[in-house]
Scaffold this motif. Structure first.
Motif, PDB file in Angstrom:
ATOM      1  N   ILE A 149     103.350  -5.370 -56.589  1.00  0.00           N
ATOM      2  CA  ILE A 149     104.552  -4.982 -55.841  1.00  0.00           C
ATOM      3  C   ILE A 149     105.620  -4.425 -56.787  1.00  0.00           C
ATOM      4  CG2 ILE A 149     104.258  -6.729 -54.026  1.00  0.00           C
ATOM      5  CD1 ILE A 149     106.658  -8.260 -55.384  1.00  0.00           C
ATOM      6  N   SER A 150     106.589  -3.760 -56.190  1.00  0.00           N
ATOM      7  CA  SER A 150     107.843  -3.503 -56.884  1.00  0.00           C
ATOM      8  C   SER A 150     108.958  -3.958 -55.949  1.00  0.00           C
ATOM      9  CB  SER A 150     108.020  -2.020 -57.219  1.00  0.00           C
ATOM     10  OG  SER A 150     109.365  -1.811 -57.628  1.00  0.00           O
ATOM     11  N   ALA A 151     109.642  -5.029 -56.339  1.00  0.00           N
ATOM     12  CA  ALA A 151     110.762  -5.507 -55.525  1.00  0.00           C
ATOM     13  C   ALA A 151     111.900  -4.495 -55.585  1.00  0.00           C
ATOM     14  CB  ALA A 151     111.220  -6.873 -56.024  1.00  0.00           C
ATOM     15  N   LYS A 152     111.846  -3.612 -56.588  1.00  0.00           N
ATOM     16  CA  LYS A 152     112.891  -2.595 -56.719  1.00  0.00           C
ATOM     17  C   LYS A 152     112.657  -1.428 -55.757  1.00  0.00           C
ATOM     18  CE  LYS A 152     115.131   0.405 -60.047  1.00  0.00           C
ATOM     19  NZ  LYS A 152     115.307   0.727 -61.459  1.00  0.00           N
ATOM     20  N   THR A 153     111.425  -0.885 -55.738  1.00  0.00           N
ATOM     21  CA  THR A 153     111.162   0.306 -54.903  1.00  0.00           C
ATOM     22  C   THR A 153     110.615  -0.053 -53.526  1.00  0.00           C
ATOM     23  OG1 THR A 153     108.865   0.572 -55.602  1.00  0.00           O
ATOM     24  CG2 THR A 153     110.557   1.605 -56.994  1.00  0.00           C
ATOM     25  N   GLY A 154     110.089  -1.277 -53.382  1.00  0.00           N
ATOM     26  CA  GLY A 154     109.517  -1.688 -52.101  1.00  0.00           C
ATOM     27  C   GLY A 154     108.008  -1.501 -52.037  1.00  0.00           C
ATOM     28  N   GLU A 155     107.412  -0.922 -53.075  1.00  0.00           N
ATOM     29  CA  GLU A 155     105.945  -0.750 -53.106  1.00  0.00           C
ATOM     30  C   GLU A 155     105.252  -2.119 -52.941  1.00  0.00           C
ATOM     31  OE1 GLU A 155     104.609   1.322 -56.629  1.00  0.00           O
ATOM     32  OE2 GLU A 155     102.509   0.814 -56.251  1.00  0.00           O
ATOM     33  N   GLY A 156     104.241  -2.165 -52.073  1.00  0.00           N
ATOM     34  CA  GLY A 156     103.456  -3.391 -51.894  1.00  0.00           C
ATOM     35  C   GLY A 156     104.112  -4.457 -51.021  1.00  0.00           C
ATOM     36  N   ILE A 157     105.368  -4.260 -50.656  1.00  0.00           N
ATOM     37  CA  ILE A 157     106.086  -5.304 -49.903  1.00  0.00           C
ATOM     38  C   ILE A 157     105.514  -5.454 -48.482  1.00  0.00           C
ATOM     39  CG2 ILE A 157     108.344  -6.016 -48.952  1.00  0.00           C
ATOM     40  CD1 ILE A 157     108.144  -6.467 -51.971  1.00  0.00           C
ATOM     41  N   ASP A 158     105.023  -4.369 -47.900  1.00  0.00           N
ATOM     42  CA  ASP A 158     104.435  -4.460 -46.552  1.00  0.00           C
ATOM     43  C   ASP A 158     103.214  -5.391 -46.565  1.00  0.00           C
ATOM     44  OD1 ASP A 158     106.298  -2.831 -45.484  1.00  0.00           O
ATOM     45  OD2 ASP A 158     105.015  -1.039 -45.379  1.00  0.00           O
ATOM     46  N   GLU A 159     102.375  -5.251 -47.583  1.00  0.00           N
ATOM     47  CA  GLU A 159     101.172  -6.102 -47.667  1.00  0.00           C
ATOM     48  C   GLU A 159     101.585  -7.574 -47.854  1.00  0.00           C
ATOM     49  OE1 GLU A 159      98.371  -5.048 -50.763  1.00  0.00           O
ATOM     50  OE2 GLU A 159      96.995  -6.675 -50.146  1.00  0.00           O
ATOM     51  N   TRP A 160     102.589  -7.792 -48.689  1.00  0.00           N
ATOM     52  CA  TRP A 160     103.122  -9.140 -48.923  1.00  0.00           C
ATOM     53  C   TRP A 160     103.696  -9.720 -47.621  1.00  0.00           C
ATOM     54  CZ3 TRP A 160     103.504 -13.628 -50.847  1.00  0.00           C
ATOM     55  CH2 TRP A 160     104.693 -14.320 -51.032  1.00  0.00           C
ATOM     56  N   ALA A 161     104.478  -8.923 -46.905  1.00  0.00           N
ATOM     57  CA  ALA A 161     105.085  -9.396 -45.650  1.00  0.00           C
ATOM     58  C   ALA A 161     103.983  -9.691 -44.617  1.00  0.00           C
ATOM     59  CB  ALA A 161     106.078  -8.365 -45.122  1.00  0.00           C
ATOM     60  N   ASP A 162     102.937  -8.872 -44.589  1.00  0.00           N
ATOM     61  CA  ASP A 162     101.820  -9.116 -43.655  1.00  0.00           C
ATOM     62  C   ASP A 162     101.124 -10.437 -43.978  1.00  0.00           C
ATOM     63  OD1 ASP A 162     102.186  -6.901 -42.133  1.00  0.00           O
ATOM     64  OD2 ASP A 162     100.674  -5.669 -43.148  1.00  0.00           O
ATOM     65  N   TRP A 163     100.933 -10.695 -45.273  1.00  0.00           N
ATOM     66  CA  TRP A 163     100.297 -11.959 -45.669  1.00  0.00           C
ATOM     67  C   TRP A 163     101.135 -13.135 -45.154  1.00  0.00           C
ATOM     68  CZ3 TRP A 163     101.715 -16.239 -48.579  1.00  0.00           C
ATOM     69  CH2 TRP A 163     100.681 -17.144 -48.875  1.00  0.00           C
ATOM     70  N   ILE A 164     102.458 -13.037 -45.319  1.00  0.00           N
ATOM     71  CA  ILE A 164     103.337 -14.135 -44.864  1.00  0.00           C
ATOM     72  C   ILE A 164     103.255 -14.286 -43.336  1.00  0.00           C
ATOM     73  CG2 ILE A 164     105.735 -14.946 -44.673  1.00  0.00           C
ATOM     74  CD1 ILE A 164     106.237 -13.469 -47.377  1.00  0.00           C
ATOM     75  N   ARG A 165     103.334 -13.154 -42.618  1.00  0.00           N
ATOM     76  CA  ARG A 165     103.260 -13.215 -41.136  1.00  0.00           C
ATOM     77  C   ARG A 165     102.000 -13.963 -40.699  1.00  0.00           C
ATOM     78  NH1 ARG A 165     104.543  -7.824 -41.428  1.00  0.00           N
ATOM     79  NH2 ARG A 165     106.750  -7.465 -41.030  1.00  0.00           N
ATOM     80  N   THR A 166     100.861 -13.599 -41.309  1.00  0.00           N
ATOM     81  CA  THR A 166      99.584 -14.216 -40.946  1.00  0.00           C
ATOM     82  C   THR A 166      99.600 -15.717 -41.235  1.00  0.00           C
ATOM     83  OG1 THR A 166      98.515 -12.161 -41.550  1.00  0.00           O
ATOM     84  CG2 THR A 166      97.077 -14.065 -41.315  1.00  0.00           C
ATOM     85  N   GLU A 167     100.106 -16.092 -42.409  1.00  0.00           N
ATOM     86  CA  GLU A 167     100.094 -17.508 -42.800  1.00  0.00           C
ATOM     87  C   GLU A 167     101.059 -18.337 -41.933  1.00  0.00           C
ATOM     88  OE1 GLU A 167      97.931 -18.925 -44.809  1.00  0.00           O
ATOM     89  OE2 GLU A 167      97.020 -16.973 -45.212  1.00  0.00           O
ATOM     90  N   VAL A 168     102.219 -17.767 -41.622  1.00  0.00           N
ATOM     91  CA  VAL A 168     103.189 -18.495 -40.782  1.00  0.00           C
ATOM     92  C   VAL A 168     102.576 -18.730 -39.397  1.00  0.00           C
ATOM     93  CG1 VAL A 168     105.464 -18.361 -39.653  1.00  0.00           C
ATOM     94  CG2 VAL A 168     105.228 -17.703 -42.061  1.00  0.00           C
ATOM     95  N   LYS A 169     101.909 -17.689 -38.881  1.00  0.00           N
ATOM     96  CA  LYS A 169     101.280 -17.795 -37.558  1.00  0.00           C
ATOM     97  C   LYS A 169     100.213 -18.900 -37.552  1.00  0.00           C
ATOM     98  CE  LYS A 169      99.411 -14.784 -34.086  1.00  0.00           C
ATOM     99  NZ  LYS A 169      98.441 -13.707 -33.985  1.00  0.00           N
ATOM    100  N   LYS A 170      99.380 -18.910 -38.596  1.00  0.00           N
ATOM    101  CA  LYS A 170      98.327 -19.938 -38.703  1.00  0.00           C
ATOM    102  C   LYS A 170      98.947 -21.330 -38.768  1.00  0.00           C
ATOM    103  CE  LYS A 170      95.393 -17.661 -41.903  1.00  0.00           C
ATOM    104  NZ  LYS A 170      94.750 -17.825 -43.191  1.00  0.00           N
ATOM    105  N   TRP A 171     100.041 -21.452 -39.524  1.00  0.00           N
ATOM    106  CA  TRP A 171     100.726 -22.736 -39.715  1.00  0.00           C
ATOM    107  C   TRP A 171     101.293 -23.267 -38.413  1.00  0.00           C
ATOM    108  CZ3 TRP A 171     100.504 -25.913 -43.703  1.00  0.00           C
ATOM    109  CH2 TRP A 171     101.468 -26.892 -43.871  1.00  0.00           C
ATOM    110  N   GLN A 172     101.712 -22.319 -37.550  1.00  0.00           N
ATOM    111  CA  GLN A 172     102.390 -22.717 -36.297  1.00  0.00           C
ATOM    112  C   GLN A 172     101.426 -22.921 -35.139  1.00  0.00           C
ATOM    113  OE1 GLN A 172     105.468 -19.664 -36.022  1.00  0.00           O
ATOM    114  NE2 GLN A 172     106.906 -20.979 -37.110  1.00  0.00           N
ATOM    115  N   GLU A 173     100.148 -22.621 -35.355  1.00  0.00           N
ATOM    116  CA  GLU A 173      99.166 -22.738 -34.256  1.00  0.00           C
ATOM    117  C   GLU A 173      98.917 -24.205 -33.895  1.00  0.00           C
ATOM    118  OE1 GLU A 173      96.666 -18.610 -34.944  1.00  0.00           O
ATOM    119  OE2 GLU A 173      95.745 -20.521 -35.533  1.00  0.00           O
TER     120      GLU A 173
END
Ligand SMILES: Nc1nc2c(ncn2[C@@H]2O[C@H](COP(=O)(O)OP(=O)(O)O)[C@@H](O)[C@H]2O)c(=O)[nH]1
Ligand SMILES: [Mg+2]
Length: 222
Positions: free
Chosen positions: A198-222
């Motif tokens: 990722i680059s926290a400066k340019t935003g590169e890779g942040i979508d993949e990181w955010a998707d990973w979090i969305r998936t894990e949060v969803k699994k946690w809340q099931e």
């Protein structure tokens, strides 16, 4: 023949902490609150990544942040400026958070209606790896300027995390940093590790990181 006792104090500290961490994880699961423990060396980009992550996910879920630091308030101020609920935890010289400190932080923060909490751990690649905080998942950042030999030097940290973010990828042309070598070294220690440049400066890779979090949060809340 041994004429003295040997007491494994450190082992009992870890056992006690592990028990408390498991209890805290159960409580968080019950409340459907996902806690991410984010670790790295000082300056590798934890706070910048936290800010980017908030920006990507704030329309999808209720987010809060716990900023751990030995003594300063700089990072909590940066997060508070985004309007996100945040608490600063001062460890008073301790180089890591343990499960009890994390629990105190969660109580101070208030977790009602919060889906996702990011814990920015104290900047350090050694002690935080030894203490289970009770987090749902663990992530670490290795930034390009730190060098590609870090999995060889700090194997425990790379072994215990679920995700490795390789940050400051925007600077890769200026450093002798072999991305493939890091991947191979990290996967040798931890075959299941998820690696996201990722680059926290340019935003590169942040979508993949955010998707990973969305998936894990969803699994946690099931
Ligand atoms: N070039 C570049 N600089 C970054 C990146 N992420 C963070 N930084 C810079 O690295 C420094 C330390 O970042 P910070 O988020 O405070 O790191 P922390 O100590 O781990 O919380 C700051 O000057 C950031 O602007 C990145 O992806 N690329
Ligand atoms: Mg920080």
């Amino acid at each position: 023949m041994k004429t003295f006792k040997v007491l494994e104090i450190k082992e009992s500290i870890f056992e006690d902490n592990n028990r408390q961490a498991d209890l805290l994880r159960d409580e968080l699961k019950e409340k459907k609150t996902f806690l991410l423990n984010l670790m790295s060396s000082p300056g590798s980009g934890k706070t910048t990544t936290v800010l980017r992550t908030i920006d990507s996910l704030k329309s999808d879920m209720n987010i809060a942040v716990m900023e751990a630091d030995i003594d300063s308030d700089v990072d909590a101020r940066a997060v508070a400026n985004t309007g996100t609920k945040v608490i600063q935890l001062h460890t008073g010289g301790m180089c890591h958070l343990d499960a009890d400190m994390t629990k105190q932080g969660l109580t101070g923060l208030g977790t009602e209606d919060i889906d996702f909490i990011i814990l920015e751990n104290v900047g350090n690649l050694v002690c935080p790896a030894e203490f289970d905080t009770g987090a749902s998942k663990n992530a670490m950042i290795l930034s390009v300027p730190e060098g590609d030999d870090k999995p060889l030097k700090y194997p425990l940290m790379f072994s215990m995390v679920d995700v490795l973010l390789i940050n400051k990828i925007d600077t890769i042309d200026y450093f002798d940093f072999d991305l493939e070598a890091v991947k191979v070294r990290a996967q040798k220690l931890n075959p299941d590790i998820k690696i996201i440049p990722i680059s926290a400066k340019t935003g590169e890779g942040i979508d993949e990181w955010a998707d990973w979090i969305r998936t894990e949060v969803k699994k946690w809340q099931e």
